[in-house]
Scaffold this motif. Structure first.
Motif, PDB file in Angstrom:
ATOM      1  N   HIS A 146      -5.738  -1.578  -6.998  1.00  0.00           N
ATOM      2  CA  HIS A 146      -6.974  -0.717  -6.662  1.00  0.00           C
ATOM      3  C   HIS A 146      -6.615   0.637  -5.959  1.00  0.00           C
ATOM      4  CE1 HIS A 146      -8.701  -4.958  -7.242  1.00  0.00           C
ATOM      5  NE2 HIS A 146      -9.657  -4.162  -8.059  1.00  0.00           N
ATOM      6  N   ALA A 147      -7.457   1.606  -6.032  1.00  0.00           N
ATOM      7  CA  ALA A 147      -7.144   2.629  -5.062  1.00  0.00           C
ATOM      8  C   ALA A 147      -7.263   2.722  -3.762  1.00  0.00           C
ATOM      9  CB  ALA A 147      -8.139   3.715  -5.749  1.00  0.00           C
ATOM     10  N   ASP A 148      -7.960   1.547  -3.141  1.00  0.00           N
ATOM     11  CA  ASP A 148      -7.933   1.536  -1.735  1.00  0.00           C
ATOM     12  C   ASP A 148      -8.144  -0.063  -1.536  1.00  0.00           C
ATOM     13  OD1 ASP A 148     -10.966   0.772  -2.371  1.00  0.00           O
ATOM     14  OD2 ASP A 148     -11.238   2.929  -2.172  1.00  0.00           O
ATOM     15  N   TRP A 149      -8.762  -0.395  -0.321  1.00  0.00           N
ATOM     16  CA  TRP A 149      -8.938  -1.770   0.327  1.00  0.00           C
ATOM     17  C   TRP A 149     -10.029  -2.282   0.002  1.00  0.00           C
ATOM     18  CZ3 TRP A 149      -4.761  -4.417   1.716  1.00  0.00           C
ATOM     19  CH2 TRP A 149      -3.615  -3.825   2.234  1.00  0.00           C
ATOM     20  N   VAL A 150     -10.994  -1.603  -0.609  1.00  0.00           N
ATOM     21  CA  VAL A 150     -12.347  -1.958  -0.890  1.00  0.00           C
ATOM     22  C   VAL A 150     -12.564  -2.176  -2.299  1.00  0.00           C
ATOM     23  CG1 VAL A 150     -13.560  -0.993   1.343  1.00  0.00           C
ATOM     24  CG2 VAL A 150     -13.410   0.504  -0.915  1.00  0.00           C
ATOM     25  N   TRP A 169       6.795   5.824  -8.069  1.00  0.00           N
ATOM     26  CA  TRP A 169       5.652   5.576  -8.946  1.00  0.00           C
ATOM     27  C   TRP A 169       5.126   4.063  -9.089  1.00  0.00           C
ATOM     28  CZ3 TRP A 169       3.614  10.334 -10.019  1.00  0.00           C
ATOM     29  CH2 TRP A 169       4.385  11.374  -9.967  1.00  0.00           C
ATOM     30  N   PRO A 170       3.784   3.732  -9.232  1.00  0.00           N
ATOM     31  CA  PRO A 170       3.396   2.479  -9.332  1.00  0.00           C
ATOM     32  C   PRO A 170       4.068   1.742 -10.278  1.00  0.00           C
ATOM     33  CG  PRO A 170       1.722   3.738  -9.234  1.00  0.00           C
ATOM     34  CD  PRO A 170       2.617   4.906  -9.329  1.00  0.00           C
ATOM     35  N   ALA A 171       4.650   2.235 -11.627  1.00  0.00           N
ATOM     36  CA  ALA A 171       5.255   1.563 -12.532  1.00  0.00           C
ATOM     37  C   ALA A 171       6.514   1.092 -12.278  1.00  0.00           C
ATOM     38  CB  ALA A 171       5.439   2.405 -14.053  1.00  0.00           C
ATOM     39  N   GLU A 172       7.279   1.951 -11.260  1.00  0.00           N
ATOM     40  CA  GLU A 172       8.476   1.631 -10.783  1.00  0.00           C
ATOM     41  C   GLU A 172       8.515   0.458  -9.815  1.00  0.00           C
ATOM     42  OE1 GLU A 172      12.369   3.977  -8.371  1.00  0.00           O
ATOM     43  OE2 GLU A 172      10.397   4.902  -8.480  1.00  0.00           O
ATOM     44  N   LEU A 173       7.364   0.526  -8.945  1.00  0.00           N
ATOM     45  CA  LEU A 173       7.274  -0.669  -8.001  1.00  0.00           C
ATOM     46  C   LEU A 173       6.964  -1.932  -8.784  1.00  0.00           C
ATOM     47  CD1 LEU A 173       4.760   0.514  -5.130  1.00  0.00           C
ATOM     48  CD2 LEU A 173       7.330   0.276  -5.288  1.00  0.00           C
ATOM     49  N   GLU A 230      -6.308   9.723 -11.139  1.00  0.00           N
ATOM     50  CA  GLU A 230      -6.707  10.735 -10.039  1.00  0.00           C
ATOM     51  C   GLU A 230      -6.549  10.042  -8.730  1.00  0.00           C
ATOM     52  OE1 GLU A 230      -7.097  14.115 -10.725  1.00  0.00           O
ATOM     53  OE2 GLU A 230      -6.701  13.294 -13.035  1.00  0.00           O
ATOM     54  N   SER A 231      -6.207   8.866  -8.772  1.00  0.00           N
ATOM     55  CA  SER A 231      -6.006   8.256  -7.393  1.00  0.00           C
ATOM     56  C   SER A 231      -4.709   8.882  -6.617  1.00  0.00           C
ATOM     57  CB  SER A 231      -5.855   6.674  -7.643  1.00  0.00           C
ATOM     58  OG  SER A 231      -7.064   5.986  -8.150  1.00  0.00           O
ATOM     59  N   GLU A 270       0.865  -1.138  -0.061  1.00  0.00           N
ATOM     60  CA  GLU A 270       0.022   0.082   0.111  1.00  0.00           C
ATOM     61  C   GLU A 270       0.807   1.309   0.036  1.00  0.00           C
ATOM     62  OE1 GLU A 270      -3.605   2.032   2.677  1.00  0.00           O
ATOM     63  OE2 GLU A 270      -2.282   0.695   3.411  1.00  0.00           O
ATOM     64  N   LEU A 271       0.736   2.370  -0.960  1.00  0.00           N
ATOM     65  CA  LEU A 271       1.678   3.307  -1.106  1.00  0.00           C
ATOM     66  C   LEU A 271       0.922   4.469  -1.809  1.00  0.00           C
ATOM     67  CD1 LEU A 271       4.594   4.297  -0.694  1.00  0.00           C
ATOM     68  CD2 LEU A 271       4.966   3.478  -3.113  1.00  0.00           C
ATOM     69  N   GLY A 272       1.132   5.712  -1.319  1.00  0.00           N
ATOM     70  CA  GLY A 272       0.665   6.768  -1.914  1.00  0.00           C
ATOM     71  C   GLY A 272       1.127   7.095  -3.192  1.00  0.00           C
ATOM     72  N   VAL A 273       0.305   7.827  -4.335  1.00  0.00           N
ATOM     73  CA  VAL A 273       0.934   8.052  -5.163  1.00  0.00           C
ATOM     74  C   VAL A 273       1.667   9.623  -5.140  1.00  0.00           C
ATOM     75  CG1 VAL A 273       0.216   8.658  -7.730  1.00  0.00           C
ATOM     76  CG2 VAL A 273      -0.845   6.764  -6.818  1.00  0.00           C
ATOM     77  N   PRO A 274       2.584   9.739  -5.790  1.00  0.00           N
ATOM     78  CA  PRO A 274       3.442  11.072  -5.424  1.00  0.00           C
ATOM     79  C   PRO A 274       2.592  12.221  -6.173  1.00  0.00           C
ATOM     80  CG  PRO A 274       4.913   9.354  -6.331  1.00  0.00           C
ATOM     81  CD  PRO A 274       3.687   8.718  -6.317  1.00  0.00           C
ATOM     82  N   ASP A 275       2.388  13.141  -5.338  1.00  0.00           N
ATOM     83  CA  ASP A 275       1.312  14.206  -5.540  1.00  0.00           C
ATOM     84  C   ASP A 275       2.388  15.531  -6.094  1.00  0.00           C
ATOM     85  OD1 ASP A 275      -0.877  15.688  -5.794  1.00  0.00           O
ATOM     86  OD2 ASP A 275      -1.153  15.963  -3.946  1.00  0.00           O
TER      87      ASP A 275
END
Length: 252
Positions: A224-228, A205-209, A235-236, A142-147
């Motif tokens: 997914h953007a979250d756990w649900v 970034w997600p692509a780097e992971l 925009e996530s 679980e990781l934030g997207v750089p803003d």
């Protein structure tokens, strides 16, 4: 400052916020539900287990959970909740520490992989997850997207949160992909006293992971953007990525 110095006794004692924030049922329950499902009846390993925010309720569901944690004060707070037989913990670095046995799931929640401040260390973390997994096992991050869109040219910082008695500010160093979060908490009353907690992270970034995962023998199973299960879009603000270890890759 090293991570074990950041997460000292003072930080550990103030980490838990029972019933609110990260510990609010509406935040925590979906995490535990999803991880219990992904465990698929097997043993689970949490990297950077902290005070057991996720591990304790997961263990209460009957999922065997073991943890790795660098900060001994954080482990001490965990031990106030459960003993070693309920949730065993190995003190060490999540990028290199080996835990006996095999697991069906390894997970890292709430931006914790960003505590590793170089790309090499983050790759090592993926490799370490692979070492612990049975063939076909999963690694969840679980990781934030750089803003970075909040930064106009020439500006190196931006406020990310405000509340009564609190201001949160992130400053960025773009070359090593570092951000430092500054949490200012102000004492009540007319005085001007404030307390500062500061931690540095390496954003990715997600692509780097995904490339790190490929190096370690994983393929992306879902994001997914979250756990649900909210769909991940441009925009996530964060993502939950599930990687599956290829059958010929166990042991790294």
């Amino acid at each position: 400052m090293r991570q074990d110095e950041i997460w000292d006794a003072e930080a550990a004692a103030g980490y838990d916020t029972p019933g609110s924030g990260m510990f609010a049922p509406e935040v925590l329950t979906p995490v535990v539900d999803r991880l219990a499902d992904l465990a698929d009846g097997g043993r689970v390993l949490e990297f950077a287990i902290g005070t057991g925010r996720v591990a304790v309720p997961l263990a209460e569901r009957g999922v065997p959970v073991t943890g790795v944690e660098l900060s001994e004060p954080m482990v001490a707070e965990l031990r106030r909740k459960v003993d070693e037989t309920a949730v065993p913990v190995v003190v060490g670095d999540m990028a290199t520490t080996l835990v006996p046995g095999e697991f069906t799931l390894v997970y890292l929640v709430y931006n914790t992989i960003s505590n590793l401040l170089t790309q090499d260390e983050q790759v090592d973390c993926f490799l370490n997850a692979a070492r612990h997994l049975v063939p076909g096992g999963r690694f969840v991050v679980e990781l934030g997207v750089p803003d970075l869109r909040v930064l106009p040219p020439g500006q190196a910082g931006a406020v990310f949160g405000t509340a009564p008695g609190y201001i949160g500010l992130d400053t960025y160093d773009l070359v090593p992909q570092h951000l430092t979060s500054h949490h200012f908490r102000f004492d009540p009353g007319p005085g001007r006293e404030a307390r500062l907690f500061r931690s540095t992270h390496r954003y990715a970034w997600p692509a780097e992971l995904d490339l790190m995962a490929r190096i370690a023998g994983f393929g992306l199973e879902s994001r997914h953007a979250d756990w649900v299960g909210t769909p991940f879009t441009g925009e996530s603000r964060s993502h939950v990525s599930v990687y599956r270890l290829r059958g010929d890759s166990a042991g790294g």
